[in-house]
Each structure stands twice: as C-alpha cells, then as structure tokens.
Design a protein around this motif. Structure first.
Motif, mmCIF file in Angstrom:
data_model
loop_
_atom_site.group_PDB
_atom_site.id
_atom_site.type_symbol
_atom_site.label_atom_id
_atom_site.label_comp_id
_atom_site.label_asym_id
_atom_site.label_seq_id
_atom_site.Cartn_x
_atom_site.Cartn_y
_atom_site.Cartn_z
ATOM 1 N N VAL A 184 26.756 152.967 -1.814
ATOM 2 C CA VAL A 184 26.605 151.736 -2.566
ATOM 3 C C VAL A 184 25.126 151.460 -2.768
ATOM 4 C CG1 VAL A 184 26.717 150.390 -0.424
ATOM 5 C CG2 VAL A 184 27.181 149.273 -2.601
ATOM 6 N N TYR B 153 34.371 153.408 -1.669
ATOM 7 C CA TYR B 153 33.126 153.913 -2.261
ATOM 8 C C TYR B 153 32.287 154.510 -1.147
ATOM 9 C CZ TYR B 153 34.444 151.133 -6.342
ATOM 10 O OH TYR B 153 35.120 150.596 -7.414
ATOM 11 N N LEU C 262 29.377 153.365 -5.717
ATOM 12 C CA LEU C 262 29.246 152.041 -6.320
ATOM 13 C C LEU C 262 27.792 151.783 -6.710
ATOM 14 C CD1 LEU C 262 30.856 149.525 -7.087
ATOM 15 C CD2 LEU C 262 30.302 148.558 -4.858
ATOM 16 N N ILE D 94 31.083 145.076 1.121
ATOM 17 C CA ILE D 94 29.978 146.021 1.275
ATOM 18 C C ILE D 94 29.552 146.034 2.740
ATOM 19 C CG2 ILE D 94 27.617 146.589 0.587
ATOM 20 C CD1 ILE D 94 28.151 145.060 -2.036
ATOM 21 N N TYR E 201 29.901 149.120 -10.778
ATOM 22 C CA TYR E 201 30.175 147.704 -10.525
ATOM 23 C C TYR E 201 30.534 146.979 -11.819
ATOM 24 C CZ TYR E 201 29.765 142.881 -9.138
ATOM 25 O OH TYR E 201 30.039 141.552 -8.912
#
Length: 321
Positions: A267, A264, A244, A141, A249
């Motif tokens: 997020v 993605y 995401l 991330i 997830y």
C-alpha cells in the motif's frame, strides 16, 4: 374462576419471557469478547438496574392503587381534602436524586477510563490500523505491516488495537459491538479508537450511521487469532497479487454494494494521509485528491467557469438593450 385466570396469566407471561430470552444469543452487546466491551456491558446493566428501581415500583403501585381504590372496595379510605404527605415527598424526590448522583459518579469515572482516545495499558506492542469509511465498504490499512484489506481485519488476541479512523465520503460510524465502543468517521477529520480482543473468534463489524443506498451492506468481519495464526494471515495478505496505489484506490473508491473481501500485498505509505487531507484547502493531499477523483473534474470546473462568464456577458448585454 380466579385460579384459571391466574394460571392463564402466568402462562402468557412465561411465554413472553421465553420469547424475549430466546434471542439473547444475538444480543452481542451483552456477549462481549474484549475488556472494553465487558466494561461497557457492566455500565449498561448497572444503569438499567438503577432505572428499574424507579420503574418497577411505579408499575406495581399503579396496579396496587387501582385495585385498592376501585369503586367496589368500600373499605378504602376516602379523603377528598388530602393534599400533602411528607413521606411521599421524600420518596419521590430523594430516591431519584440518589440514583442520579450514583449515575453521575459512574458516568464521570467511565468517561475517562473508557475514553476511546485513551491507549490501553499493556506490555504488548499494539497493532495499528487505519480505517477508511467508503461507499459502501471499509478499507483497512496496516501501516506497520505495509498491507491493506477491504471488509476484513485480523488481530492477535490480548493485543491492543489502535484505530485511526476517517471517511472518504459522508459521515459514518465504525462499530464492532462485541469489542465495544463506536466512533464516527468524518471526511477530513480523524478519530481514534482503542480496543482489544481477549478471545479467539470472528466478530461482526458494522456501519452504525446511515450513509446512503448501500448502507445495509456496509459490513466487515474482525478475526481475532492466536499469534501464529495472525502471522499466517499476514503472510496470506502479503501473497495477494493486488497492490493499493493511487490508481487502485481510485477504482476502489467508486460506490459498490456487498463488496467482497480484498487483500492488498502493498500500500502507498502516503495514502491514508492523502485521504485524510484531500478536502483541506491547500492541504498536502489536495493534488492527490484531484488524481483520486474523476479525471475530468478539473475540466468540468473550467467548463463551469466559462459558462458562468458567458452568462455574465449575456446578462450585461440584455441589461444594455
């Protein structure tokens, strides 16, 4: 005859050396592409040389003594009452002590200078990456860029990388050999790692701790790019259709083998925090954890409680009878 034996022995040693050196291209630890990896390579070589100062002479003396004091050598001195030599004692004790002292100083200095938690000195703003070990893949991330990837990361060269690492499953280990330093990833805990890539290229990342059935496929790639190429990669990720959130997830968290690279474009900003705190009693991510796990987990827990109560009632009844 002796010349033939010597020639054959040298040929065999040369062949062995060629075989050993033939795989040097695959020794990624000795081919670093980042400053941390370069410093760690120096430590490995220094420690190896210091240890060889003991190992090589011992090997040579083993053969030399066996040859000199062989039964057929009548000129070798025979001294059955010999028991002590100050010179030998000094060599046996002082040399290892000196090597250990040097290693101790090196270990002390590098333990601080190469501390994985120590930020790297740079005038360039670092790239932050939150890494999550899963079954059996890696989720990355980028909190400042609001994007996420699976099994692939990209970084601009000569830019510090600040990793925050945790696990959504069993204990694992995050390792990019050519950039240096491996650290563990543990559920409910966060470890940090600071690296830098000084050369453009593609570097393999691995899971360095056995974590189950899909461990051997738990690999990722690190793309070290120029500034413009990195920006183009970010645009490519932001153009991806997938997003995401908690539901995505939950699907991603299911165990999988050889998971393909996935992008993605957005997020959930709380996702990493929820993953990190999901196993803490009363933690902020406790409710999210229930959502991310199987939907019938709570029902199973209630069913288990009812079964326990029924068993207690049955045991009491049998006791009275």
């Amino acid at each position: 005859m002796k010349n033939d034996i010597t020639r054959k022995l040298l040929t065999a040693l040369s062949a062995c050396a060629a075989l050993l050196l033939g795989g040097c291209d695959n020794l990624t630890l000795l081919n670093p592409k980042g400053q941390i990896g370069v410093d760690e390579k120096s430590i490995i070589i220094t420690a190896t040389v210091l240890m060889l100062l003991v190992v090589v002479p011992v090997i040579i003396m083993t053969f030399a003594f066996a040859w000199k004091y062989r039964a057929s050598n009548k000129q070798a001195k025979f001294d059955p009452k010999w028991s002590h030599s100050t010179k030998i004692e000094m060599v046996v004790w002082l040399v290892p002590c000196a090597i250990i002292a040097v290693l101790a100083v090196i270990t002390w200095n590098t333990s601080h200078s190469l501390d994985p938690y120590r930020p790297l000195d740079s005038d360039v703003k670092p790239v932050r990456i939150e890494a999550v070990a899963m079954d059996w893949k890696w989720l990355f991330i980028y909190p400042d860029l609001h994007i996420a990837t699976v099994n692939q990361i990209a970084v601009p060269v000569d830019t510090p990388i600040n990793f925050q690492i945790t696990s959504d499953s069993v204990m694992n280990s995050f390792f990019i050999p050519q950039l240096g330093s491996q650290v563990y990833a543990m559920a409910g805990m966060e470890t940090k790692l600071h690296l830098i890539a000084n050369h453009v290229g593609t570097y393999d990342g691995i899971s360095a701790n056995f974590s189950g059935d899909g461990f051997s496929d738990m690999k990722f790639t690190t793309l070290a790019k120029s500034g413009s190429d990195f920006e183009a990669w970010v645009k490519q990720v932001k153009a991806a259709p997938a997003q995401l959130d908690t539901a995505a997830y939950k699907a991603l968290a299911k165990p999988s083998h050889s998971n393909p690279v996935t992008f993605y474009s957005s997020v959930d900003p709380q996702l990493y925090h929820d993953i990190l705190t999901q196993y803490r009693d009363g933690g902020a991510g406790a409710d999210t954890a229930m959502k991310m796990k199987a939907p019938d987990t709570e029902k199973q827990a209630q069913s288990g409680a009812h079964m326990a109560m029924n068993m207690n009632v049955a045991m009491r009844s049998s006791t009275k009878e």
